[in-house]
Scaffold this motif. Sequence first.
Motif, PDB file in Angstrom:
ATOM      1  N   ARG A   9       1.293  -1.190   0.296  1.00 15.35           N
ATOM      2  CA  ARG A   9      -0.292   0.263  -0.060  1.00 15.35           C
ATOM      3  C   ARG A   9       0.763   0.852  -0.434  1.00 15.35           C
ATOM      4  O   ARG A   9       0.489   2.451  -0.430  1.00 15.35           O
ATOM      5  N   LYS A  10       1.817   0.981   0.584  1.00 16.04           N
ATOM      6  CA  LYS A  10       3.220   2.279   1.215  1.00 16.04           C
ATOM      7  C   LYS A  10       3.601   2.646  -0.516  1.00 16.04           C
ATOM      8  O   LYS A  10       3.381   3.982  -1.131  1.00 16.04           O
ATOM      9  N   ALA A  60      10.231   6.161   1.071  1.00 17.13           N
ATOM     10  CA  ALA A  60       9.437   5.091   0.833  1.00 17.13           C
ATOM     11  C   ALA A  60       9.141   5.604   2.569  1.00 17.13           C
ATOM     12  O   ALA A  60       7.761   5.311   3.621  1.00 17.13           O
ATOM     13  N   ALA A  61      10.325   5.569   2.776  1.00 15.64           N
ATOM     14  CA  ALA A  61      10.117   5.027   4.444  1.00 15.64           C
ATOM     15  C   ALA A  61      10.445   7.122   5.332  1.00 15.64           C
ATOM     16  O   ALA A  61      10.557   6.653   6.626  1.00 15.64           O
ATOM     17  N   ALA A  91       1.951   1.959  -3.464  1.00 12.99           N
ATOM     18  CA  ALA A  91       0.618   2.802  -4.300  1.00 12.99           C
ATOM     19  C   ALA A  91       0.714   3.543  -3.753  1.00 12.99           C
ATOM     20  O   ALA A  91       0.716   4.304  -4.975  1.00 12.99           O
ATOM     21  N   ASP A  92       0.940   4.389  -2.715  1.00 13.49           N
ATOM     22  CA  ASP A  92       0.893   5.709  -2.144  1.00 13.49           C
ATOM     23  C   ASP A  92       1.849   6.268  -3.243  1.00 13.49           C
ATOM     24  O   ASP A  92       1.546   7.585  -3.206  1.00 13.49           O
ATOM     25  N   MET A  93       3.578   6.215  -2.470  1.00 12.37           N
ATOM     26  CA  MET A  93       4.375   6.507  -3.430  1.00 12.37           C
ATOM     27  C   MET A  93       4.578   6.996  -4.812  1.00 12.37           C
ATOM     28  O   MET A  93       4.296   8.286  -5.098  1.00 12.37           O
ATOM     29  N   MET A  94       3.912   6.053  -5.577  1.00  9.36           N
ATOM     30  CA  MET A  94       3.811   5.806  -6.793  1.00  9.36           C
ATOM     31  C   MET A  94       2.983   7.050  -7.247  1.00  9.36           C
ATOM     32  O   MET A  94       3.065   7.898  -8.290  1.00  9.36           O
ATOM     33  N   ASP A  95       1.246   7.304  -6.567  1.00 15.10           N
ATOM     34  CA  ASP A  95       0.820   8.209  -7.274  1.00 15.10           C
ATOM     35  C   ASP A  95       1.121   9.610  -6.746  1.00 15.10           C
ATOM     36  O   ASP A  95       1.113  10.428  -7.656  1.00 15.10           O
ATOM     37  N   LEU A  96       1.954   9.600  -5.117  1.00 13.86           N
ATOM     38  CA  LEU A  96       3.023  10.557  -4.977  1.00 13.86           C
ATOM     39  C   LEU A  96       3.716  11.323  -6.520  1.00 13.86           C
ATOM     40  O   LEU A  96       3.431  12.088  -6.683  1.00 13.86           O
TER      41      LEU A  96
END
Lengths: 232, 227, 271
Positions: free
Chosen positions: C113-114, C151-152, C116-121
Amino acid sequence: MSWILNNLPLILDRLWAHVATSLPAIVLALLISLPLGWLAHRYRPLNGPVLTGAGLMYALPSLPLFIVLPVLIGTGVRDAVNVVVALTLYGVALMVRSVSDGLDGIPPEARSAATALGYRPLRRFLAVDLPLAGPVILSGLRVVAVSTVSLCTVGAVLGIPSLGLLFTDGFQRGILAQILTGIVLTVALALALDRLLVLTGRLLMPWARTPSRRTSRRSHRAGGVERAVTPS
Amino acid sequence: MNQLWEALLWCLDPSNWQGPAGIGARSLEHLGYTALALVIASVIAVPVGWWVGHTGRGRGVAVAVSGAARALPTLGVVTLMGLMLGIGLAAPMTAFVVLAVPSILAAAYAGFEAVDRQVVDAARAQGLTEAQVLWRVEVPLGLPLLIGGLRSAALQVIATATLAAYVGAGGLGRYLFLGLKTQDYAMMLGGSLIVVLLAIALDLLFAAAGRAAVPRGVRVARQGQAQ
Amino acid sequence: MISYGSVTKRFRDGTVAVDDFSLSVPRGSLTVLAGSSGCGKTTLMRMVNRMVDPSEGRVAVDGQDVAGQDPVALRRRIGYVMQNSGLLPHRTVGQNIATVPRLTGMDRSAARRKAADMMDLVGLAPELANRYPAQLSGGQQQRVGVARGLAADPEILLMDEPFGAVDPLVRADLQRQLVELHHQLGTTILFVTHDMDEALTLGDHIVLLQAGARIAQQGTPKDFVSAPASDFVRDFLGLDRGQRTLRRETAADGSVLLVDPHGRPAGVLAE
């Protein structure tokens, strides 16, 4: 040491037989693999079969090959010609790849520049392609020289003269010094030939430092499965 | 060609397959030598090669050793060990290992060297420990080359094991030397054919393993380049 | 937030890459270290996450000397993006981005999920998550690099010429997005480049370095253009070559053009 001094003529005799068997094989391998490698490089459909065939060739163990070959070419099993032919085959198997890799590695700009300058195909091959592929071909030739000299000894178990007779003879008679002499001379001969090739390369191709063996840029990039390097 | 036919008949004769000196047993013996030698040589050469590849230390020595080993005549090593260690498995096995170590060593460090230094640097900068860099980056990416080295080593041992019958070892080489001594050309040629088949089968097996070991992400990269 | 105190780096061959360098990088800033290749800027940047240790002096993050910290733990807290992305070729995009979250013990689904969020960002389509790096364009690879660096949820992001190898249009796009990300997240970013245009576009604080990482000038982009401190700075900015010294010229239709000393139009003046 005393064994060596007492047997100097014998040793020289073996050394001479060794050179007389391995040197023709090395030269023949070079002469045959140049056109074959060029074909593999020039005609893509040939590339796969030629290189696969070469690959299978040097998967073959040497002693069985020395035994099977006479049946195919009609010589006797103790004939030194078998060894020369077998070693030539191994050499070609290794060199074809070097030649085609070397030709593949020529910068296309250099080649089209040469064509634009007005070189005809054969002249261009000799004056441009061959020298530029030279360093890779030379590194292949060095591997061939070293492994041919080393493999040549195997014929001794069939009675074919070479430094290998020092191994079989030394083993039968239990003389350690004889075997050691054979090993040292074989390695020394191989390394001397290797040095000679390096020096010749420097003389003929002063613009290039010989790349380290078997690490043409291309095979590095291809990464993948590096082929067996020496026949055995 | 007649001789080839006789050799083939020898290979197919069921009576030649029976007992502890039969073709089946000798083939297994031959393969057993090869497997054992590869395991021992790997246990020695892989850690050293990985260490050289990972740290970059001792590279000169590793290059020199694997290069010079190519000049080492196998028959010389076999007879030397035979004379020094006498009858038994120790002599031929030592020879096999000595001859198999260089190509495995070279392949182990070359595999690591072929890994893009930037990838390793980036992995370290993300906070991978040295062990994680080794196991998660260098080992998987260097594996195809290592298998290539095992392949050379396997072929080397198959060939050398044939010679080792000269100093009293078992394996398929027995047929070659027995045939030579008794002028039984069919046996000699038949034994040779079986060794050749064994070597080719092993070569193809390792080739397949090498291809399978290429990580998918690297394979797609290569296909991309080819287009 | 990041401070350099009299830092010197001598390499084993005797070259001095960094000579007595001091700087403090304020929290939340986007600070650019600019300079030509070999000036020591990358070496300086790599001291922050202990990829390089200084020979003398100290580097501190939040007042704590990094020399006393475990390099692995330190690197996991600090994002790092490099020129040729340095992505693991045998891991998918999603796995590459989730590297550090997974290393620090996040479970698989949360890490996914993380990622995926980062890719969106960073503006990557979600279906790229299962591709391999080699299947992406250069620009996309750099986005993955940025996503992995963030990501971290690091407080510091180190970027080593991250946009150097992509074509100019994509670079402009990535630069614009980085400025947005910086506003949005407030991460302290230390950015290394040899391209002064990039430094002027991105930096709210620019440090221009000469050989040995000696500071030629530091300040805002405006400080640089309006008051270059030396000939070296003028030269590096291209002020002397005229690219940045523009004249007004009125065109036939009455609009006001800005032209360079060669008479080439550089733009129009919006009044």
